[in-house]
Design an enzyme around this catalytic site. Structure first.
Site, PDB file in Angstrom:
ATOM      1  N   THR A   1       2.993   7.776   0.810  1.00 30.66           N
ATOM      2  CA  THR A   1       2.111   6.509   0.600  1.00 30.66           C
ATOM      3  C   THR A   1       2.766   5.544   0.057  1.00 30.66           C
ATOM      4  O   THR A   1       3.694   5.419  -0.504  1.00 30.66           O
ATOM      5  CB  THR A   1       1.113   6.764  -0.313  1.00 30.66           C
ATOM      6  OG1 THR A   1       1.579   7.446  -1.588  1.00 30.66           O
ATOM      7  CG2 THR A   1      -0.088   7.886   0.220  1.00 30.66           C
ATOM      8  N   ASP A   2       2.330   4.341  -0.057  1.00 30.65           N
ATOM      9  CA  ASP A   2       3.101   3.075  -0.499  1.00 30.65           C
ATOM     10  C   ASP A   2       2.050   2.637  -1.864  1.00 30.65           C
ATOM     11  O   ASP A   2       1.321   3.442  -2.441  1.00 30.65           O
ATOM     12  CB  ASP A   2       2.756   1.671   0.346  1.00 30.65           C
ATOM     13  CG  ASP A   2       1.214   1.466   0.678  1.00 30.65           C
ATOM     14  OD1 ASP A   2       0.453   1.745   0.127  1.00 30.65           O
ATOM     15  OD2 ASP A   2       1.126   0.832   1.822  1.00 30.65           O
TER      16      ASP A   2
END
Length: 138
Positions: free
Chosen positions: A15-16
């Site tokens: 994920t970012d």
């Protein structure tokens, strides 16, 4: 037409800062889908590499629809979209846990000799793969 399914739990590292899957990770999941359909057809990409043959991506098309987040289960559907004995185009859909489409895409591949990068004709070098791909695309 054979459609392979692979499920993957979204890992935190994928994920970012916004908490959604970073776009490039979907390409890795598409690879998991390709590996799964090859396995479902009774073959092994690793065995092909042992023969000195690799299958590089020559084109990739992706359309992002809905985000996936850490801890969710992604479902990857993969099929043989086009095959002509030389080039393979795999089709993909990745779904959210609620069944919404997160991604649609395709990737195009050819097989080449690893040492020279010269293309091979799949139907001649791997007639069993050829027959399986012809059957799977129907």
């Amino acid at each position: 037409m054979l459609v392979s399914t692979k499920e993957i739990e979204v890992r935190y590292a994928e994920t970012d800062q916004m908490g959604v899957v970073y776009h490039a990770n979907y390409l890795v999941w598409m690879e998991l889908g390709r590996t799964q359909i090859i396995k479902d057809l009774g073959f092994s990409y690793a065995a092909m590499e042992e023969d000195g043959i690799i299958s590089p991506v020559i084109d990739i098309q992706v359309s992002y629809k809905k985000p996936l987040r850490y801890g969710e289960m992604a479902t990857i559907k993969t099929w043989i979209d086009q095959y002509d004995g030389f080039r393979v185009v795999y089709g993909y859909e990745i779904f959210t846990p609620t069944g919404e489409t997160a991604l649609t895409g395709t990737s195009s591949h050819v097989c080449v000799k690893k040492d020279t990068f010269r293309p091979i004709i799949i139907r001649k070098v791997y007639p069993e793969w050829h027959a399986a791909y012809e059957q799977a695309k129907k």
